[in-house]
Design a protein around this motif. Sequence first.
Motif, PDB file in Angstrom:
ATOM      1  N   LEU A  77      27.023  -5.704   9.918  1.00 52.92           N
ATOM      2  CA  LEU A  77      27.643  -6.705   8.726  1.00 52.92           C
ATOM      3  C   LEU A  77      28.510  -7.758   9.052  1.00 52.92           C
ATOM      4  O   LEU A  77      29.211  -8.319   7.709  1.00 52.92           O
ATOM      5  CB  LEU A  77      28.838  -5.131   7.951  1.00 52.92           C
ATOM      6  CG  LEU A  77      28.173  -3.904   7.235  1.00 52.92           C
ATOM      7  CD1 LEU A  77      28.584  -3.423   6.899  1.00 52.92           C
ATOM      8  CD2 LEU A  77      27.216  -5.036   6.936  1.00 52.92           C
ATOM      9  N   ALA A  78      28.220  -8.368  10.537  1.00 49.79           N
ATOM     10  CA  ALA A  78      29.072  -9.150  11.010  1.00 49.79           C
ATOM     11  C   ALA A  78      28.516  -9.729  10.800  1.00 49.79           C
ATOM     12  O   ALA A  78      27.048  -9.767  11.402  1.00 49.79           O
ATOM     13  CB  ALA A  78      30.049  -9.153  11.860  1.00 49.79           C
ATOM     14  N   ARG A  95      28.693 -11.207   6.004  1.00 49.75           N
ATOM     15  CA  ARG A  95      27.755 -10.621   5.553  1.00 49.75           C
ATOM     16  C   ARG A  95      28.069 -10.679   4.459  1.00 49.75           C
ATOM     17  O   ARG A  95      28.824  -9.987   3.661  1.00 49.75           O
ATOM     18  CB  ARG A  95      26.392  -9.587   6.391  1.00 49.75           C
ATOM     19  CG  ARG A  95      25.359 -10.086   5.395  1.00 49.75           C
ATOM     20  CD  ARG A  95      23.907  -9.173   6.302  1.00 49.75           C
ATOM     21  NE  ARG A  95      24.209  -9.001   7.457  1.00 49.75           N
ATOM     22  CZ  ARG A  95      23.689  -9.698   7.707  1.00 49.75           C
ATOM     23  NH1 ARG A  95      22.867 -10.523   7.754  1.00 49.75           N
ATOM     24  NH2 ARG A  95      23.817  -9.894  10.222  1.00 49.75           N
ATOM     25  N   GLN A  96      27.011 -12.213   3.200  1.00 47.20           N
ATOM     26  CA  GLN A  96      27.312 -11.500   2.168  1.00 47.20           C
ATOM     27  C   GLN A  96      25.892 -10.490   1.108  1.00 47.20           C
ATOM     28  O   GLN A  96      24.561 -11.037   2.387  1.00 47.20           O
ATOM     29  CB  GLN A  96      27.052 -13.679   1.288  1.00 47.20           C
ATOM     30  CG  GLN A  96      28.539 -13.912   1.811  1.00 47.20           C
ATOM     31  CD  GLN A  96      28.840 -15.209   1.329  1.00 47.20           C
ATOM     32  OE1 GLN A  96      28.746 -15.744   0.146  1.00 47.20           O
ATOM     33  NE2 GLN A  96      29.245 -16.236   2.129  1.00 47.20           N
ATOM     34  N   THR A 104      29.492  -1.249  -5.603  1.00 49.70           N
ATOM     35  CA  THR A 104      30.087  -1.866  -5.035  1.00 49.70           C
ATOM     36  C   THR A 104      30.054  -2.520  -4.080  1.00 49.70           C
ATOM     37  O   THR A 104      28.749  -2.356  -3.101  1.00 49.70           O
ATOM     38  CB  THR A 104      32.047  -1.255  -4.963  1.00 49.70           C
ATOM     39  OG1 THR A 104      31.681   0.015  -3.719  1.00 49.70           O
ATOM     40  CG2 THR A 104      32.196  -0.428  -6.072  1.00 49.70           C
ATOM     41  N   ASP A 105      30.847  -3.574  -3.904  1.00 51.68           N
ATOM     42  CA  ASP A 105      30.563  -4.838  -2.996  1.00 51.68           C
ATOM     43  C   ASP A 105      31.525  -4.362  -2.362  1.00 51.68           C
ATOM     44  O   ASP A 105      32.264  -3.806  -1.478  1.00 51.68           O
ATOM     45  CB  ASP A 105      30.715  -5.842  -3.726  1.00 51.68           C
ATOM     46  CG  ASP A 105      30.325  -7.025  -4.871  1.00 51.68           C
ATOM     47  OD1 ASP A 105      29.143  -5.926  -5.074  1.00 51.68           O
ATOM     48  OD2 ASP A 105      30.648  -7.215  -5.632  1.00 51.68           O
ATOM     49  N   PHE A 106      30.399  -4.407  -0.624  1.00 54.43           N
ATOM     50  CA  PHE A 106      31.350  -5.053   0.359  1.00 54.43           C
ATOM     51  C   PHE A 106      31.719  -6.296   0.777  1.00 54.43           C
ATOM     52  O   PHE A 106      31.021  -7.265   0.680  1.00 54.43           O
ATOM     53  CB  PHE A 106      30.103  -4.552   1.907  1.00 54.43           C
ATOM     54  CG  PHE A 106      30.698  -5.096   2.946  1.00 54.43           C
ATOM     55  CD1 PHE A 106      30.984  -4.382   4.233  1.00 54.43           C
ATOM     56  CD2 PHE A 106      30.601  -6.216   3.727  1.00 54.43           C
ATOM     57  CE1 PHE A 106      32.085  -4.882   4.734  1.00 54.43           C
ATOM     58  CE2 PHE A 106      30.410  -6.780   4.664  1.00 54.43           C
ATOM     59  CZ  PHE A 106      31.449  -5.953   5.594  1.00 54.43           C
ATOM     60  N   ASN A 107      32.143  -6.452   1.365  1.00 54.55           N
ATOM     61  CA  ASN A 107      33.389  -7.680   1.584  1.00 54.55           C
ATOM     62  C   ASN A 107      35.173  -7.551   2.264  1.00 54.55           C
ATOM     63  O   ASN A 107      34.683  -6.030   2.801  1.00 54.55           O
ATOM     64  CB  ASN A 107      33.828  -8.208   0.060  1.00 54.55           C
ATOM     65  CG  ASN A 107      34.800  -7.010  -0.696  1.00 54.55           C
ATOM     66  OD1 ASN A 107      35.383  -6.676  -0.178  1.00 54.55           O
ATOM     67  ND2 ASN A 107      34.712  -7.483  -2.156  1.00 54.55           N
TER      68      ASN A 107
END
Length: 517
Positions: A77-78, A95-96, A104-107
């Motif tokens: 995820l990085a 990662r976008q 929901t969004d990962f951020n």
Amino acid sequence: MMKLLRPTRMMAAATLAFGMLASPLAHASKDVTFAVAIALETLDPYNTISTLNQAVGKAYYEGLFEFDKDLKIQPLLATGYEVSPDGLVYTIKLRQGVKFQDGTDFNADAVKVNYDRVSNPENRLSRYTQFNQVDKTEVVDPYTVRITLKKPFSAFINALAHSSAMMISPAALKKWGKDIAFHPVGTGPFEFVEWKPAEYLKVKKFDGYWKKGSPKIDTLTFRTVTDNNTRAAVVQTGEAQFAFPVPFEQAAVLAKSDKLDLIDDKNSIMARYLSMNTMKKPFDNVKVRQAINYAINKQALAKVAFAGYANPVSGVVPQGVDYATKIGQYAYDPAKARELLKEAGYPNGFESTLWSAYNDGTSVKVVQFLQQQLAQVGIKVSVEVLESGQRVQRVQQVQKPEDAQVRLYYAGWSSSTGEADWGLRPLLASTAFPPVLNNVAYYSNPKVDADLAKALSTSNRDEKTALYKDAQETIWNDAPWAFLVTQNNVYAKSKNLTGVYVQPDTNFWFGDIDLKQ
């Protein structure tokens, strides 16, 4: 510098009819079952020290980084990171376009929520020691996070690649609180369906997974099969497509099956040991602990309990782990064991208890063998194999060392950050007594503590090597454990199952899992 880490009418009618007939076959459900040896304790990756719990968690959770089959760090995820010259500040790019299974969004906010949770001592999570050097986690922008440490921690990226360091949906954490242990929501390839403790855990394909075209199977079930013979049987009959560990004594039979692949991976870093409660008599005497090391025939143990799929250890940390020191072996010498016991004031031996951390068939063989070996030098032990719930209650959740009832304790550990730090600090540092971590020997040596702390504060490889060598040699001589064997990773899988393997630390990797039909 940013470090980048490696995305005609009659004919038409006939064609339509053929397509209608073929479609059920083309879309047949791909269901895979893994047969595993012990039961799951929790589905919260931050609150367990069980490698199996974390291996299973990789179905529905992902971290910023991961280890490949050689324990080399890879992005997940990085996408990259940089470290400040003083080793205190880590800036990580994310990662976008990644979604959690709840939509929901990962951020960067999600990263902050997760690391704030585990680095807060008030939450009393099992993995706190892995993150206790985190001073603060800050959101730089939606896809950049900055982590500041209290002091340099040279194994930090290794810690982030560990399979406990997963991203849990902040919305799910808010909804479930501590009950997140029963309701996992991550960004992984599968989403949670059902968990029946001591029986099975089932997950299904996550249609919104960010890696397009994955996963290639529909469901994945982890079935607890503690009995060795049954675990071998279910993979032979096709009830399971993967079994780990396979009964060592049946490995040769399984290898002959034309439906199975048997894998014997000798690169395992899973070490087996017998810890001794150094705060309780007679194990507070180093001569008693050394005597127990000399009393056990490790070669015979490898043959009897592991059918030869194991080798005596040659140091505290297994070879293959970065900064592991090869020392030698405690030779099998019952006469020397009796002599040391006499010098320690126990010429006729003594009585004690021996607990096994596991109740699978191989572990039962191990503790029975140890019981017989110790009896030959006058040490009479009663044996008890613990179920996962008993292990947690009677060993891992003990609040005060003086209340610990454990004496001799058979267990195993893999340095699953790929570095000696995680093979030493959680098991042998003074700060790692239960319930914080897993120093069940209650071993405390200021010299070892100082070596481990200094090793984490430097990035100089020569200096780290010297410090870890000194710590390992000191521990070896103090003998808080009987140092036993490193077992091979032996597993069986259906020939039509691909994209899955067991990593050196006994973790699972199934990133490309597929079932050919």
